[in-house]
Design a protein around this motif. Structure first.
Motif, PDB file in Angstrom:
ATOM      1  N   ARG A 253       0.853  -1.183   0.000  1.00 21.38           N
ATOM      2  CA  ARG A 253       0.000   0.000   0.000  1.00 21.38           C
ATOM      3  C   ARG A 253       0.888   1.232   0.000  1.00 21.38           C
ATOM      4  O   ARG A 253       1.790   1.353   0.837  1.00 21.38           O
ATOM      5  CB  ARG A 253      -0.915   0.005   1.221  1.00 21.38           C
ATOM      6  CG  ARG A 253      -1.920   1.167   1.233  1.00 21.38           C
ATOM      7  CD  ARG A 253      -2.928   0.991   2.341  1.00 21.38           C
ATOM      8  NE  ARG A 253      -3.902   2.071   2.384  1.00 21.38           N
ATOM      9  CZ  ARG A 253      -4.926   2.120   3.214  1.00 21.38           C
ATOM     10  NH1 ARG A 253      -5.116   1.147   4.096  1.00 21.38           N
ATOM     11  NH2 ARG A 253      -5.767   3.141   3.193  1.00 21.38           N
ATOM     12  N   ASN A 566      -3.789  -3.411   3.169  1.00 26.11           N
ATOM     13  CA  ASN A 566      -5.065  -2.916   2.644  1.00 26.11           C
ATOM     14  C   ASN A 566      -6.260  -3.370   3.468  1.00 26.11           C
ATOM     15  O   ASN A 566      -7.380  -2.932   3.228  1.00 26.11           O
ATOM     16  CB  ASN A 566      -5.238  -3.382   1.197  1.00 26.11           C
ATOM     17  CG  ASN A 566      -4.151  -2.834   0.287  1.00 26.11           C
ATOM     18  OD1 ASN A 566      -4.084  -1.634   0.052  1.00 26.11           O
ATOM     19  ND2 ASN A 566      -3.290  -3.702  -0.208  1.00 26.11           N
ATOM     20  N   ASP A 567      -6.035  -4.275   4.431  1.00 27.17           N
ATOM     21  CA  ASP A 567      -7.111  -4.731   5.312  1.00 27.17           C
ATOM     22  C   ASP A 567      -7.211  -3.787   6.492  1.00 27.17           C
ATOM     23  O   ASP A 567      -6.448  -3.886   7.455  1.00 27.17           O
ATOM     24  CB  ASP A 567      -6.834  -6.155   5.795  1.00 27.17           C
ATOM     25  CG  ASP A 567      -6.899  -7.168   4.665  1.00 27.17           C
ATOM     26  OD1 ASP A 567      -7.520  -6.859   3.633  1.00 27.17           O
ATOM     27  OD2 ASP A 567      -6.307  -8.255   4.819  1.00 27.17           O
ATOM     28  N   ASP A 568      -8.093  -2.832   6.411  1.00 23.21           N
ATOM     29  CA  ASP A 568      -8.248  -1.841   7.485  1.00 23.21           C
ATOM     30  C   ASP A 568      -9.129  -2.392   8.603  1.00 23.21           C
ATOM     31  O   ASP A 568      -9.984  -3.222   8.390  1.00 23.21           O
ATOM     32  CB  ASP A 568      -8.875  -0.560   6.931  1.00 23.21           C
ATOM     33  CG  ASP A 568      -7.939   0.142   5.954  1.00 23.21           C
ATOM     34  OD1 ASP A 568      -6.722   0.082   6.171  1.00 23.21           O
ATOM     35  OD2 ASP A 568      -8.447   0.729   4.978  1.00 23.21           O
TER      36      ASP A 568
END
Length: 568
Positions: A253, A566-568
């Motif tokens: 990211r 990208n996994d928030d």
């Protein structure tokens, strides 16, 4: 009765990307996807593999012409045409598809021949892109007539492979342990990310048919040391090396507003424990034993911290550095304790992207930083002739801030080789000797930087053993480790490794850890010593009692999971 079901891993396609291990592969370089079929080159054996990325089912599709592919490193597929590179040549041949099986239509045709060995190849519309380590260029050819259109500068110093997605070129570099994202028209580096393993040798994007999500897969090839049980030897255990190759998803990211990119993260359990076992008679009263805790940074987040053995109180020092404080009424050589902490932390690889042109008109260094980070406050021998002379030689006539820091790093790498000793010498002695540990590299870097007006500090303290596929297995580091941060006015603190980039005698040196850190670094000593001992309110120095003579430390990491930024 059947052993298969809808949930069986052989018959269902997992939604989450996985590590792909082509069967019988000794090395993997160029890779390419066509729908759910993975093609991979094994240059050592000349095999062109067709691999099912969900099951590792592997087929050799050049079974009768494998010798044409020996030494091949680049691979691309476009419009039912396969492209590959070997030695100085770029070839292409048509591909036929029957159901889920590909076959090549021989013989391959020569597209172009260069003056130097070529490495990677990618095809986009009417252009063919070819990388060449020897010349340091990306060549762009007209696909129809083979004529050279232009060249782009290739960043990095290692063997590079290439792929294209939309308007971007993506390059893997073996020595830099890096993936570069470049503007396809200009070749400008937009950002770069570190890979979780060393020696990336190929890359390709795959779009999941179920989710529509694109995943960047990277191939790796390297020798792995292992202990072999040899019944014909005495003793029967011996050190050997074996080929290790696989293809692993790269998660990343880019944060343009913060000038950095994160890549594959890992959830770690880390513990640091002292076992009190004095070597000599000792008696200390009203004792505070202070141990640094993991820090929250751009690339590291602390989820939880808990005490081991004995409770502690917590203090915060400097710019948020947390300290665990263990208190004892007294300590004597007759007492035995274990005490320390266990933390769950997220760690990521980070790579900052700042150009020298952005460092031409920097603001002034804050006065308080000069008072703390431009002085000799850690036995740096900054007043010795050899260090002062080295500080002048290191930068020459360079005036740009970032280039000065880069020149200092290269100067130190030119004059030191890595070696471990029982104790750390001051920078003047290390520079005379020409051999140093990470701490001695760091001391010279700090001294030369500070004499040139670059504020810098020591950070560390440990590295998790770099085995990111070994989950839920206790891992113990062999040594502690320290590195450096330098302060860039207007941007903040930037990391720089002390010695790991000094891998090629005389250079050129990789820049993977210049403004970058790998995932396995655990940050827990910023602005303060990692461990200190106080008795009756006064710090105990090494001449009185050494912590190393009082206790044995136990350091352990466990990799719990892999993380996607990208996994928030």
């Amino acid at each position: 009765m059947t052993l298969e079901s809808e949930s069986h891993p052989v018959t269902s396609k997992p939604l989450k990307p996985r590590t792909i291990r082509p069967i019988a592969a000794s090395s993997i370089y160029g890779i390419a996807f066509t729908e759910d079929i993975l093609l991979a080159i094994d240059p050592r054996n000349g095999y062109l593999f067709q691999v099912d990325p969900f099951t590792n089912n592997t087929t050799i599709i050049n079974a009768h012409h494998w010798d044409d592919f020996i030494g091949a490193t680049g691979l691309a597929i476009a419009d039912d045409t396969l492209w590959f590179t070997t030695r100085e040549n770029v070839y292409f041949c048509s591909v036929s598809r029957e159901e889920n099986t590909l076959s090549l239509n021989y013989p391959p045709q020569l597209f172009t021949r260069l003056s130097y060995p070529v490495n990677g190849v990618a095809v986009h519309e009417g252009a063919v892109y070819v990388t060449c380590q020897k010349s340091g260029d990306i060549y762009i050819f007209n696909r129809d007539n083979g004529k050279e259109i232009t060249r782009l500068y290739a960043p990095g110093i290692g063997t590079q492979n290439i792929t294209i997605k939309d308007e971007h070129l993506w390059l893997s570099d073996t020595l830099e342990q890096t993936i570069y994202c470049l503007d396809r028209a200009t070749g400008k580096v937009i950002f770069s990310v570190l890979t979780p393993f060393e020696f990336p040798t190929g890359l390709a994007f795959h779009r999941c048919q179920q989710t529509g999500k694109d995943t960047l897969y990277v191939a790796y090839t390297f020798p792995e040391p292992y202990i072999r049980d040899n019944p014909n030897a005495e003793p029967n255990y011996e050190l050997q090396y074996r080929d290790r190759t696989f293809i692993h998803p790269l998660y990343f990211r880019f944060y343009p507003e913060k000038n950095y990119a994160l890549s594959n993260g890992y959830l770690l359990e880390m513990s640091y424990v002292e076992e009190l076992e004095p070597l000599d008679p000792v008696q200390l009263k009203d004792v505070e034993w202070r141990i640094g805790l993991p820090a929250d940074t751009d690339r590291q987040k602390v989820r939880t911290v808990e005490a081991i053995g004995l409770p502690f109180t917590e203090e915060v020092h400097g710019e948020g550095q947390r300290i665990a404080v263990f208190k004892f009424d007294q300590l004597t050589h007759n007492e035995r304790y274990i005490f320390g902490w266990r933390a769950i932390i997220e760690v990521w690889s980070i790579k900052y992207r700042i150009n020298p042109r952005e460092c031409e008109n920097l603001p002034e260094l804050p006065p308080e930083y000069g008072e703390r980070y431009l002085v000799d406050n850690d036995d740096l021998a900054m007043d010795t002739e050899i260090i002062r002379k080295a500080a002048e030689e290191a930068i020459g006539r360079e005036t740009n801030f970032l280039r000065k820091m880069y020149s200092i790093r290269n100067y130190v790498y030119d004059r030191l080789s890595y070696g471990i000793k029982p104790h750390i010498d001051s920078p003047d002695i290390a520079l005379k000797r020409g051999v140093g540990s990470c701490g001695e590299y760091l001391g010279v870097l700090l001294a030369l930087s500070r004499l040139n007006g670059i504020a810098c500090r020591t950070v560390g303290r440990y590295k998790c053993p770099g085995h990111p596929l070994m989950h839920n297995i206790p891992l113990a580091p062999d040594y502690n480790h320290v590195w450096m941060e330098f302060y860039l006015p207007g941007f903040g603190w930037l990391p720089m490794e002390s010695n790991p980039d000094d891998v090629i005698e005389g250079g050129p040196y990789p820049t993977r850890f210049f403004m970058g850190l790998a995932w396995y670094h655990a940050e827990m000593a910023k602005d303060v010593p990692f461990e200190r001992l106080f008795s009756e309110g006064v710090q105990v120095n090494k001449e009185q009692v050494s912590i190393g003579d009082l206790a044995i430390n136990h350091v352990q990491f466990t990799i719990l999971d892999e993380l996607d930024p990208n996994d928030d």
